[in-house]
Design a protein around this motif. Structure first.
Motif, short mmCIF file in Angstrom:
data_model
loop_
_atom_site.label_atom_id
_atom_site.label_comp_id
_atom_site.label_asym_id
_atom_site.label_seq_id
_atom_site.Cartn_x
_atom_site.Cartn_y
_atom_site.Cartn_z
N LEU A 59 0.95 -1.13 0.04
CA LEU A 59 -0.04 -0.11 -0.07
C LEU A 59 0.99 1.26 0.14
O LEU A 59 2.12 1.14 0.18
N GLY A 60 0.32 2.39 -0.04
CA GLY A 60 0.97 3.86 -0.20
C GLY A 60 1.14 4.32 0.91
O GLY A 60 1.03 3.68 2.07
N PRO A 61 1.12 5.58 0.80
CA PRO A 61 1.21 6.41 2.20
C PRO A 61 0.06 6.69 2.88
O PRO A 61 -0.92 6.25 2.53
N ASN A 62 0.46 7.01 4.26
CA ASN A 62 -0.93 7.07 5.03
C ASN A 62 -1.64 8.51 4.90
O ASN A 62 -1.30 9.29 3.73
N LEU A 63 -2.54 8.59 5.49
CA LEU A 63 -3.45 9.76 5.13
C LEU A 63 -3.14 11.40 5.84
O LEU A 63 -3.83 12.29 5.99
N THR A 64 -2.00 11.20 6.58
CA THR A 64 -1.26 12.22 7.08
C THR A 64 -1.32 13.63 6.19
O THR A 64 -1.66 14.69 6.64
N HIS A 65 -1.21 13.27 4.96
CA HIS A 65 -1.07 14.30 4.20
C HIS A 65 -1.96 14.48 2.94
O HIS A 65 -2.15 14.79 1.67
N ALA A 66 -3.24 13.51 3.32
CA ALA A 66 -4.20 13.44 2.59
C ALA A 66 -4.82 14.72 1.76
O ALA A 66 -5.09 15.04 0.52
N PHE A 67 -5.09 15.75 2.65
CA PHE A 67 -5.67 17.04 2.27
C PHE A 67 -4.73 17.78 1.30
O PHE A 67 -5.09 18.30 0.34
N ARG A 68 -3.36 17.41 1.54
CA ARG A 68 -2.51 18.40 0.84
C ARG A 68 -2.40 17.47 -0.75
O ARG A 68 -2.16 18.11 -1.91
N LEU A 69 -2.73 16.11 -0.74
CA LEU A 69 -2.75 15.39 -2.09
C LEU A 69 -4.05 15.60 -2.74
O LEU A 69 -4.07 15.70 -3.96
N PHE A 70 -4.93 15.75 -1.89
CA PHE A 70 -6.38 15.68 -2.86
C PHE A 70 -7.33 16.85 -2.28
O PHE A 70 -8.51 16.70 -2.45
N GLY A 71 -6.67 17.80 -2.08
CA GLY A 71 -7.31 19.19 -1.46
C GLY A 71 -8.27 19.47 -2.35
O GLY A 71 -9.53 20.40 -2.01
N LYS A 72 -7.76 19.53 -3.78
CA LYS A 72 -8.67 20.21 -4.66
C LYS A 72 -9.80 19.35 -5.26
O LYS A 72 -10.58 19.86 -6.00
N SER A 73 -9.97 18.16 -4.60
CA SER A 73 -11.06 17.30 -4.73
C SER A 73 -11.79 17.11 -3.66
O SER A 73 -11.55 15.88 -3.13
N PRO A 74 -12.58 17.88 -3.00
CA PRO A 74 -13.13 17.53 -1.82
C PRO A 74 -14.30 16.31 -1.73
O PRO A 74 -14.16 15.70 -0.77
N LEU A 75 -14.52 15.92 -2.94
CA LEU A 75 -15.54 14.87 -2.84
C LEU A 75 -14.74 13.73 -2.86
O LEU A 75 -15.22 12.74 -2.18
N ALA A 76 -13.60 13.58 -3.36
CA ALA A 76 -12.71 12.42 -3.26
C ALA A 76 -12.41 12.24 -1.70
O ALA A 76 -12.25 10.94 -1.22
N LEU A 77 -12.15 13.26 -1.01
CA LEU A 77 -11.89 13.17 0.39
C LEU A 77 -13.00 12.72 1.16
O LEU A 77 -12.81 11.90 2.30
N ILE A 78 -14.37 13.36 0.91
CA ILE A 78 -15.48 12.70 1.38
C ILE A 78 -15.80 11.32 1.10
O ILE A 78 -15.86 10.52 2.03
N ALA A 79 -15.39 10.81 0.12
CA ALA A 79 -15.70 9.47 -0.31
C ALA A 79 -14.54 8.45 0.43
O ALA A 79 -14.76 7.41 1.00
N MET A 80 -13.44 8.91 0.83
CA MET A 80 -12.44 8.44 1.42
C MET A 80 -12.95 7.97 3.01
O MET A 80 -12.64 7.28 3.59
N CYS A 81 -13.57 9.28 3.39
CA CYS A 81 -13.88 9.29 4.68
C CYS A 81 -15.00 8.38 4.89
O CYS A 81 -15.31 7.82 6.14
N HIS A 82 -16.20 8.36 3.82
CA HIS A 82 -17.19 7.51 4.09
C HIS A 82 -16.68 6.10 3.94
O HIS A 82 -17.21 4.96 4.82
N ASP A 83 -15.25 5.61 3.19
CA ASP A 83 -15.23 4.34 3.20
C ASP A 83 -14.49 3.79 4.50
O ASP A 83 -14.49 2.85 5.12
N MET A 84 -13.74 4.78 5.26
CA MET A 84 -13.31 4.67 6.65
C MET A 84 -14.34 4.32 7.48
O MET A 84 -14.47 3.41 8.36
N THR A 85 -15.47 4.89 7.51
CA THR A 85 -16.79 4.65 8.58
C THR A 85 -17.39 3.54 8.01
O THR A 85 -17.72 2.90 9.11
N LYS A 86 -17.39 3.27 6.80
CA LYS A 86 -18.07 1.83 6.33
C LYS A 86 -16.91 0.59 7.05
O LYS A 86 -17.59 -0.38 7.49
N ALA A 87 -15.64 0.98 7.00
CA ALA A 87 -14.84 -0.18 7.36
C ALA A 87 -14.85 -0.28 9.06
O ALA A 87 -14.84 -1.50 9.49
N MET A 88 -14.95 0.86 9.64
CA MET A 88 -15.19 0.63 11.00
C MET A 88 -16.58 0.09 11.52
O MET A 88 -16.52 -0.92 12.38
#
Length: 529
Positions: A140-169
């Motif tokens: 796997l790749g890097p962790n989400l520490t810098h996710a905002f800097r990597l995908f900050g221009k695509s807030p919908l992608a960040l929301i989708a990742m957060c949704h996946d975190m929630t479904k996983a938990m």
């Protein structure tokens, strides 16, 4: 002159990391004493595990295991092989138990299992001091520490990742597994499948692994590391147990400036590291018996999460941490991880960088929670804490009352600063705008003045605001529901997963066609729940 360590430091090693200066640079490697009986397996690049996993480099190591980058010569793909310490290698270990519980119905749960970085297989290897459990994990790749800097221009992608975190938990809790250490460092981005087509030279170049003049990864000779331990009685044992060469991991993989690597990253996540996981059903039978807790499960006797992600009940009370473990603690950590992923800042405690002194962070965390929940919260400390004598009770009440006025004064001052800078006095709204719009590195050293927010005028770099007002409003609403004082009052994971903020991630334009009739607006009374 070499540093000579004291004999008393052998039994209790405070950290597994040893920083070694070699070839003019600092390298983080294992403390050699971790290779004594019960410790790490002395693996090395070029070694073959289980006949077809060839070690190429070290990915990292922690308190219980080291993870190696390996090439699977049968499937012709890159994998990560996690080799546990011999003392933690057991089919009763938290990692193995979580693996069994979560994979009870693979076919039916295939979609949800895809959100977890679980071992696809496992095997055992024999070391000098016992057997070691090895877990074969996806690379796997890097962790989400810098996710905002990597995908900050695509807030919908960040929301989708957060949704996946929630479904996983939610899936983990449904299977009877609490993660226990849910942080952005344990949520990793995925690589595209094309990563497996790269040969060793191309992959090393992509990951920017430092190489020597022969084109091989730097390896530190054992003699260079052990020179600090010549004064210890166990020096001969160390010389026998340690590998011939130490290899530094890739913990500080730079993804922000590495554009070629970013081309292989997908806006999809996997939750990893179940070394602190536990079954909450085990808690009820263990409460009150600390000796049994320590013997039964290390994960239950420890706090698991680093201080910034611990729920407040772990700070308030003086009992064993197992009293406060459970789904509510995971939900608190999930809320902080979601907020940090979306805007790069934590909802409590400034700066948002994860560590610092644990005691200092705990005091600061409680202080800011007092400000958020309002006055009178000192009553919670005395009412729900372990029994105290009447004098201790009066002393605690007097101390809390004396500092409450200062906290309220600071809260009012902070709200005025937020209102002047961001146009709102709400904590979550202000921090969202702070994280989304401004860019300034926190101070290198702990500075209490930083937390009072007088430094707002120093915020310099202004970024475009890509998030919409609807996205920010709904995220603040979700945070208010998740960050309730009493664990029982926190939003259940089913309602977290179904929150309207996550619906934004499924809409191409980031809007909701039909908004729910009622969006929660907190009242002053809610701050005490």
């Amino acid at each position: 002159m070499a540093e000579i360590l004291s004999e008393s430091s052998i039994e209790s090693i405070p950290h597994t990391i040893k920083t070694i200066t070699f070839n003019g640079e600092n390298w983080n490697v294992e403390d050699p004493r971790q290779f004594l009986p019960g410790g790490f397996y002395p693996a090395y690049p070029g070694q073959t595990l289980s006949d077809h996993f060839v070690i190429r480099h070290k990915l990292g190591f922690g308190a219980t295991a080291a993870t190696w980058l390996c090439r699977d010569t049968v499937r012709e793909e890159w994998v990560a092989v996690k080799v546990l310490k011999s003392k933690d290698s057991s089919e009763n270990s938290p990692e193995f138990r979580a693996l069994v519980l979560l994979q009870q119905d693979k076919e039916r749960d295939a979609e949800l299992l895809d959100l977890l970085g679980l071992a696809r297989e496992h095997f055992w290897i024999q070391g000098a001091h016992g057997s070691h459990l090895c877990l074969v994990l996806p690379l796997l790749g890097p962790n989400l520490t810098h996710a905002f800097r990597l995908f900050g221009k695509s807030p919908l992608a960040l929301i989708a990742m957060c949704h996946d975190m929630t479904k996983a938990m939610r899936f983990m809790h449904r299977k009877g597994v609490c993660h226990g250490d849910f942080t952005p460092m344990n949520v990793l981005l995925r690589f595209a499948d094309e990563i497996h087509q790269l040969d060793e030279e191309a992959l090393f170049e992509l990951l920017r692994i430092p190489l020597d003049k022969d084109g091989k990864p730097w390896m530190i000779p054992k003699s260079h590391v052990l020179r600090f331990y010549t004064g210890l009685k166990v020096f001969k044992d160390l010389n026998t147990s340690c590998p011939e060469y130490f290899v530094a991991g890739l913990e500080n993989l730079d993804t922000l400036s590495n554009k070629p690597l970013r081309q292989y990253l997908l806006p999809k996540i996997k939750v990893i590291d179940f070394g602190c996981s536990y079954n909450p059903a085990d808690l009820s039978s263990l409460r009150g018996d600390l000796d049994k807790i320590r013997k039964t499960s290390k994960a239950l006797s420890l706090t698991g999460c680093p201080p910034p992600w611990r729920p407040p009940e772990m700070y308030y009370r003086r009992r064993a941490p197992c009293y406060f473990r459970g789904s509510a603690g995971d939900i608190w950590a999930l809320g902080i991880t979601i907020f940090r992923t979306f805007c790069g800042l934590g909802p409590f405690c400034f700066p948002a960088e994860p560590y610092g002194t644990h005691m200092g962070y705990g005091k600061q965390m409680l202080s800011e929670l007092h400000e958020y929940w309002g006055p009178q919260n000192w009553q919670m400390v005395t009412r729900e804490d372990a029994p105290r004598s009447p004098k201790e009770f009066r002393d605690l009440a007097e101390r809390c009352e004396s500092i409450e006025a200062k906290r309220l004064e600071r809260r009012d001052r902070n709200r005025k600063l937020w209102l002047g800078k961001f146009g709102t006095s709400d904590r979550f709204e202000a921090l969202l705008l702070w994280g989304l719009r401004y860019d300034e590195k926190p101070p290198a050293k702990y500075d209490e003045s930083w937390y009072g927010l007088p430094q707002l005028q120093r915020l310099g770099i202004v970024r475009p605001l890509y998030a919409t007002q609807v996205q920010m409003d709904l995220l603040c609403d979700l945070m208010r529901k998740m960050f309730r004082r009493l664990p029982a009052n926190r939003l259940p994971l089913k309602e977290v997963e179904e929150h309207p903020w996550f619906l934004l991630g499924s809409q191409p334009d980031g809007t909701i066609a039909s908004m729910p009739g009622s969006v929660y607006v907190p009242t002053e009374a809610d701050y005490y729940k």
